[in-house]
Enzyme design. Structure first.
Site, PDB file in Angstrom:
ATOM      1  N   GLU A 191       0.859  -1.182   0.000  1.00 17.77           N
ATOM      2  CA  GLU A 191       0.000   0.000   0.000  1.00 17.77           C
ATOM      3  C   GLU A 191       0.898   1.237   0.000  1.00 17.77           C
ATOM      4  O   GLU A 191       1.831   1.288   0.789  1.00 17.77           O
ATOM      5  CB  GLU A 191      -0.918   0.044   1.225  1.00 17.77           C
ATOM      6  CG  GLU A 191      -1.930   1.173   1.100  1.00 17.77           C
ATOM      7  CD  GLU A 191      -2.919   1.257   2.269  1.00 17.77           C
ATOM      8  OE1 GLU A 191      -2.844   0.436   3.208  1.00 17.77           O
ATOM      9  OE2 GLU A 191      -3.745   2.163   2.228  1.00 17.77           O
TER      10      GLU A 191
ATOM     11  N   GLU B 171      -9.975   4.247   6.136  1.00 12.35           N
ATOM     12  CA  GLU B 171      -9.187   4.675   7.286  1.00 12.35           C
ATOM     13  C   GLU B 171     -10.011   5.429   8.337  1.00 12.35           C
ATOM     14  O   GLU B 171      -9.895   5.176   9.529  1.00 12.35           O
ATOM     15  CB  GLU B 171      -7.976   5.499   6.841  1.00 12.35           C
ATOM     16  CG  GLU B 171      -6.951   4.693   6.033  1.00 12.35           C
ATOM     17  CD  GLU B 171      -6.455   3.435   6.726  1.00 12.35           C
ATOM     18  OE1 GLU B 171      -6.618   3.305   7.957  1.00 12.35           O
ATOM     19  OE2 GLU B 171      -5.913   2.559   6.014  1.00 12.35           O
TER      20      GLU B 171
ATOM     21  N   GLY C  32       3.108   2.127  10.666  1.00 13.39           N
ATOM     22  CA  GLY C  32       2.925   1.431  11.933  1.00 13.39           C
ATOM     23  C   GLY C  32       2.676  -0.050  11.664  1.00 13.39           C
ATOM     24  O   GLY C  32       3.338  -0.920  12.209  1.00 13.39           O
ATOM     25  N   ALA C  33       1.706  -0.320  10.783  1.00  8.69           N
ATOM     26  CA  ALA C  33       1.367  -1.699  10.473  1.00  8.69           C
ATOM     27  C   ALA C  33       0.520  -1.716   9.210  1.00  8.69           C
ATOM     28  O   ALA C  33       0.023  -0.680   8.783  1.00  8.69           O
ATOM     29  CB  ALA C  33       0.599  -2.334  11.620  1.00  8.69           C
ATOM     30  N   MET C  34       0.367  -2.918   8.636  1.00  6.82           N
ATOM     31  CA  MET C  34      -0.337  -3.030   7.356  1.00  6.82           C
ATOM     32  C   MET C  34      -1.268  -4.227   7.378  1.00  6.82           C
ATOM     33  O   MET C  34      -0.876  -5.329   7.759  1.00  6.82           O
ATOM     34  CB  MET C  34       0.717  -3.149   6.236  1.00  6.82           C
ATOM     35  CG  MET C  34       0.124  -3.324   4.863  1.00  6.82           C
ATOM     36  SD  MET C  34      -0.912  -1.911   4.384  1.00  6.82           S
ATOM     37  CE  MET C  34      -2.093  -2.732   3.317  1.00  6.82           C
ATOM     38  N   GLU C  35      -2.507  -3.990   6.924  1.00  5.70           N
ATOM     39  CA  GLU C  35      -3.600  -4.958   7.067  1.00  5.70           C
ATOM     40  C   GLU C  35      -3.682  -6.002   5.959  1.00  5.70           C
ATOM     41  O   GLU C  35      -4.775  -6.498   5.680  1.00  5.70           O
ATOM     42  CB  GLU C  35      -4.914  -4.187   7.129  1.00  5.70           C
ATOM     43  CG  GLU C  35      -5.377  -3.532   5.798  1.00  5.70           C
ATOM     44  CD  GLU C  35      -5.030  -2.060   5.662  1.00  5.70           C
ATOM     45  OE1 GLU C  35      -4.089  -1.603   6.336  1.00  5.70           O
ATOM     46  OE2 GLU C  35      -5.688  -1.349   4.876  1.00  5.70           O
ATOM     47  N   ASN C  36      -2.562  -6.377   5.313  1.00  9.43           N
ATOM     48  CA  ASN C  36      -2.611  -7.383   4.251  1.00  9.43           C
ATOM     49  C   ASN C  36      -3.507  -8.556   4.641  1.00  9.43           C
ATOM     50  O   ASN C  36      -3.432  -9.044   5.755  1.00  9.43           O
ATOM     51  CB  ASN C  36      -1.211  -7.937   3.994  1.00  9.43           C
ATOM     52  CG  ASN C  36      -0.176  -6.853   3.941  1.00  9.43           C
ATOM     53  OD1 ASN C  36      -0.234  -5.977   3.090  1.00  9.43           O
ATOM     54  ND2 ASN C  36       0.755  -6.873   4.884  1.00  9.43           N
TER      55      ASN C  36
ATOM     56  N   HIS D 121      -6.936  -2.094  15.069  1.00 10.11           N
ATOM     57  CA  HIS D 121      -7.139  -1.356  13.817  1.00 10.11           C
ATOM     58  C   HIS D 121      -6.887  -2.249  12.600  1.00 10.11           C
ATOM     59  O   HIS D 121      -7.730  -2.349  11.709  1.00 10.11           O
ATOM     60  CB  HIS D 121      -6.195  -0.137  13.799  1.00 10.11           C
ATOM     61  CG  HIS D 121      -6.269   0.688  12.560  1.00 10.11           C
ATOM     62  ND1 HIS D 121      -7.046   1.825  12.483  1.00 10.11           N
ATOM     63  CD2 HIS D 121      -5.695   0.546  11.340  1.00 10.11           C
ATOM     64  CE1 HIS D 121      -6.923   2.344  11.271  1.00 10.11           C
ATOM     65  NE2 HIS D 121      -6.110   1.587  10.557  1.00 10.11           N
ATOM     66  N   GLU D 122      -5.740  -2.902  12.576  1.00 12.05           N
ATOM     67  CA  GLU D 122      -5.405  -3.711  11.401  1.00 12.05           C
ATOM     68  C   GLU D 122      -6.359  -4.899  11.285  1.00 12.05           C
ATOM     69  O   GLU D 122      -6.779  -5.259  10.188  1.00 12.05           O
ATOM     70  CB  GLU D 122      -3.954  -4.196  11.451  1.00 12.05           C
ATOM     71  CG  GLU D 122      -2.901  -3.087  11.613  1.00 12.05           C
ATOM     72  CD  GLU D 122      -3.007  -1.945  10.623  1.00 12.05           C
ATOM     73  OE1 GLU D 122      -3.509  -2.166   9.500  1.00 12.05           O
ATOM     74  OE2 GLU D 122      -2.599  -0.816  10.975  1.00 12.05           O
TER      75      GLU D 122
HETATM   76 ZN   LIG Z   1      -5.604   1.674   8.550  1.00 15.37          ZN
END
Ligand SMILES: [Zn+2]
Length: 850
Positions: free
Chosen positions: A122, A313, A254-258, A290-291
């Site tokens: 992303e 988001e 911070g992090a990624m929701e793959n 969140h993720e």
């Molecule tokens: Zn997000």
């Protein structure tokens, strides 16, 4: 390469994809400098397309072979990718390409972090892996085969087959390429499982490097809590056999929701009492939630294009904020969210980077992962929730999931769901997405014969590209208090739709005191002339915790303003109200800690600028120091008893209750340090058995000028723990005396543990520097020069982080002419750099303005 003149992309230019993808097969032959990626993609013409051009994105990939239906083809190179003549019928595209993960320091696409392969796609990283229609409205199921030496080989979806040196993963849920993920390395997992509401067993794995196993227990618990919460509150169940999280040290975000394989910055998942503060635990719990929540709001229903980013988001931030409010204290969570909103989003909205929650155009989408898209986006969802009420909100969400599951949607689709489900016309509400800037809400009151009136006038200042603005629909939550402090009218939500509007309250025996914008019901700046006595009254009596806190905060700001603009002594009335609040045992310690926290120096600079006073960072710093000293002296007698009450005797737990006590205890320790020269801090430093208390003590010792020994000991003890070392860097910058701040930063950049290749480490020094206004805004410009030097050095290595840290300059027009000239010179110097990235060029140009 620098684009000659980066061209903006416009929302109005959207056209549907020319070809749709039915199926994707990828094979990765991993090699640090020459990874081969083989793709087999089944495509068909999109009946809704307006042209027949077959275009695939691809950047920095070396083509080995390209085929259509098994026959070699020769693509034409065009901007951002390739064009090929393709049949007007379903066909199969095959390509073999070579990429260099080791050389990828921008950390977009496939790259290496400490010998481990990982990805970040992303927004537009997948095009750096292979040729593909890399846009979120092209969704397809993926099958991925990974070949390599690493013991652990992971991708999205469910594991379908594996053998010696290879593994295959299949993700049945159609997804856009930005949700693709691959990880390969020497990793070990904390394993657990979760039974979903329909009784399905899901394997849970949290992967870390050997040695980090002891920092995974809390993250796993947070994940299970999130899964339960989403079932209970939104009726959303997890949809694969396995859910995995991987911790990576070099990560831009911070992090990624793959899908099914979330990738986390180590700082956003790893924690233990010895190495992490209460704030770390709380942030980690929120990010994991969140993720995970993105699985439905983002993955199952995704964005049609990047102008819709806030669709996923804003909604998902609102969901994680609600989760934190449920898991911890709702009012404390709300106050913390608003502090963050004002500190980042209001600041952005008030300067050259102000933009709409749904922008009309952008040059580099990476520059729009902003507080406006995220935090203001969440405020919009919160207002919608307030306007329709919790039951109608839930009904609308059910319809949203039912109607749009599996689709790539727009913000309009989202609002239409609410209109259809509630019967409300939301055309005026939509302005929150389309008009930038923070509305100012002026209030006046009138009292006559038992009738009380509040008149509101709204006005939104111009922002870049937007001068006149139409009135917003503003939900204003109001309650009324009687003269003895009792609530005579409970909270009621007034809906303001006009530029100016009066609301009447009848049948009141005496003139009430209003509590306006309870719970911060809208992201606006409230302007009201009230006496300090009235605010002290609200601080003492308001039943709304947010407004109670707000009353104390505005008193503190008023005192600070008096100290900056004149030499007024802090008012006794303020100190007295503060002391009364602090001694009130009925109040949650976490709330009291927030009420005792000083307004930030950047926040004060903005407050002064809004009042027409040019802020002087040195004077603001001095005023804050004066007020801290007065508070310490005034509260002197209460400190020992209060500190004793905040002692936690039980073993460490990152619970709301314990962390609230520690937070207030540390605020009190700061005050005491001003009186005892650091004696109590030294004793806490020696005894502390958790990071919250030892770091808090170390901060006090730095303030007292007695930290030389402890700073050296801390470094020696933690030199092998990157996340703790980040704290070591950050603390020294944040607590540097303003006169020594530049020298401190220079010294720390020469430390052998400093590297600009690791985003966390770079931010721990320069993010902290930008967050220390009196240190950064040196009169002689040395702070600006130092940051600009490092941004110029970092840009070729990591454009995304460079662009983001350029935001340190966004408030430049607030300051005096000399500082403005110094900053402008640095902005011009950065822009004149040869080969400056598209990311940084766009940001610095927007900040500088025409
Ligand atoms: Zn997000």
């Amino acid at each position: 390469m620098k684009d000659a003149s980066p061209q903006p992309i416009h929302l109005t230019d959207y056209t549907p994809p020319e070809y749709l993808v039915d199926d994707v097969h990828l094979t990765f032959r991993l090699d640090p400098t020459a990874t081969r990626v083989l793709s087999r993609i089944a495509l068909r013409p999109n009946p809704d397309a307006v042209s027949k051009r077959f275009f695939l994105h691809g950047e920095g990939v070396k083509a080995i072979s390209t085929k259509i239906d098994g026959k070699d083809v020769t693509p034409r190179s065009v901007e951002h990718g390739i064009e090929v003549d393709a049949p007007d019928a379903p066909f199969v595209w095959e390509a073999e390409v070579e990429i260099d993960p080791q050389g990828n320091t921008a950390l977009e696409g496939l790259y290496m972090s400490n010998g481990m392969y990982c990805t970040q796609c992303e927004a537009e990283g997948f095009r750096k892996i292979t040729y593909y229609p890399d846009r979120p409205d092209v969704m397809a199921p993926f099958t991925v085969r990974i070949e390599g030496d690493a013991p652990v080989l992971l991708s999205n979806g469910n594991p379908t087959a594996s053998g010696d040196g290879w593994a295959e993963w299949t993700d049945p849920w159609p997804k856009p390429s930005y949700l693709f993920a691959l990880v390969a390395g020497d990793l070990i997992a904390r394993e657990d499982s979760f039974t979903t509401m329909s009784g399905k067993e899901v394997d849970l794995k949290l992967w870390v490097r050997p040695g980090d196993e002891g920092k995974t227990a809390f993250g796993m618990e947070a994940l299970k809590k999130s899964m339960t919460w989403d079932e209970e509150k939104y009726g959303r169940e997890y949809d694969l056999d396995i859910f995995q999280i991987v911790a990576v040290s070099d990560f831009n975000m911070g992090a990624m929701e793959n899908k099914g394989l979330n990738i986390f910055n180590t700082s956003a998942v790893l924690c233990s009492p010895e190495t992490s503060t209460d704030a770390n635990f709380e942030r980690i719990e929120a990010i994991i939630a969140h993720e995970y929540f993105h699985n439905w709001t983002g993955n199952r229903i995704t964005c049609r294009d990047w102008f819709q980013l806030s669709l996923k988001e804003g909604l998902t931030v609102f969901r994680d904020q609600s989760f934190t409010a449920d898991e911890r204290s709702a009012s404390v969570a709300r106050i913390s969210d608003v502090i963050a909103l004002r500190g980042r989003q209001f600041r952005e909205d008030n300067g050259p980077l102000a933009h709409q929650v749904q922008p009309d155009s952008f040059v580099e989408i990476n520059n729009f992962y902003t507080a406006t898209i995220y935090e203001k986006g969440a405020e919009i969802i919160r207002m919608l929730h307030t306007l329709v009420g919790p039951e109608a909100y839930r009904k609308a969400l059910d319809l949203y999931f039912e109607r749009h599951d599996g689709q790539a949607c727009t913000i309009d689709d989202w609002l239409t769901v609410f209109e259809d489900s509630t019967g409300r016309d939301l055309s005026q509400f939509k302005r929150w997405y389309k008009q930038a800037g923070t509305p100012r809400l002026r209030v006046s009151e009138n009292w006559e014969d038992g009738t009380y009136q509040l008149t509101f006038t709204q006005n939104t200042p111009p922002t870049p590209g937007q001068d006149g603005k139409d009135p917003f629909l503003i939900p204003i939550a109001v309650g009324l208090l009687g003269p003895n402090g009792d609530e005579v009218r409970p909270t009621e939500v007034l809906e303001m739709t006009e530029g100016s509007q009066t609301f009447t309250f009848d049948g009141l025996p005496a003139k009430p005191t209003p509590s306006i914008l309870r719970g911060f019901s809208a992201p606006v700046i409230l302007e009201r002339d009230t006496s300090p006595e009235e605010r002290a009254f609200l601080l003492a009596h308001d039943t709304d915790q947010f407004n109670k806190w707000e009353a104390g905060r505005s008193l503190a700001k008023e005192v600070l303003t008096g100290l900056v603009t004149g030499d007024a002594a802090p008012q006794a009335a303020y100190l007295d109200a503060l002391a009364t609040m602090l001694r009130d045992d009925h109040l949650d310690p976490a709330f009291r800690a927030l009420a005792l926290q000083m307004p930030g120096e950047d926040d004060m600079a903005q407050t002064l600028a809004d009042a027409g006073v040019t802020p002087d960072p040195d004077r603001i710093h001095e005023a804050a120091e004066t007020l801290r000293q007065s508070r310490a002296e005034y509260l002197q007698d209460s400190l020992p008893r209060l500190m004793a009450e905040m002692t936690v005797d039980a073993p460490f737990e990152p619970s709301a209750e314990q962390s609230g006590k520690r937070a207030l205890g540390l605020q009190l320790l700061k005050l005491l340090t001003r009186l005892d020269g650091g004696k109590a801090a030294q004793s806490q430093w020696e005894k502390a058995d958790n990071m919250t208390l030892s770091l808090g003590a170390l901060a006090c010792l730095l303030d007292a000028g007695k930290a030389d020994g402890p700073i050296a000991d801390f470094r020696e003890h933690w030199k092998d723990d990157a996340l703790v070392m980040d704290k070591w860097f950050m603390l020294q910058v944040g607590h540097a005396d303003p006169a020594n701040a530049v020298a401190t930063v220079e010294r720390l950049t020469r430390d052998p543990a400093f590297t600009m290749k690791n985003p966390n480490r770079f931010r721990s020094v320069f993010g902290a520097f930008a967050g220390h206004p009196a240190g950064f805004h040196q009169k002689d410009g040395s702070g600006y020069r130092l940051l600009a030097d490092w941004l110029i050095k970092l840009d070729p290595v990591n454009p995304q982080i460079t662009a983001r840290l350029s935001g340190a300059f966004e408030t430049w027009k607030r300051y005096d002419a000399d500082r403005q000239d110094l900053i402008k010179a640095e902005l011009n110097r950065i822009l004149a750099t040869d080969g400056l990235s598209r990311d940084t060029t766009e940001m610095i140009s927007r900040i500088r303005g025409a």
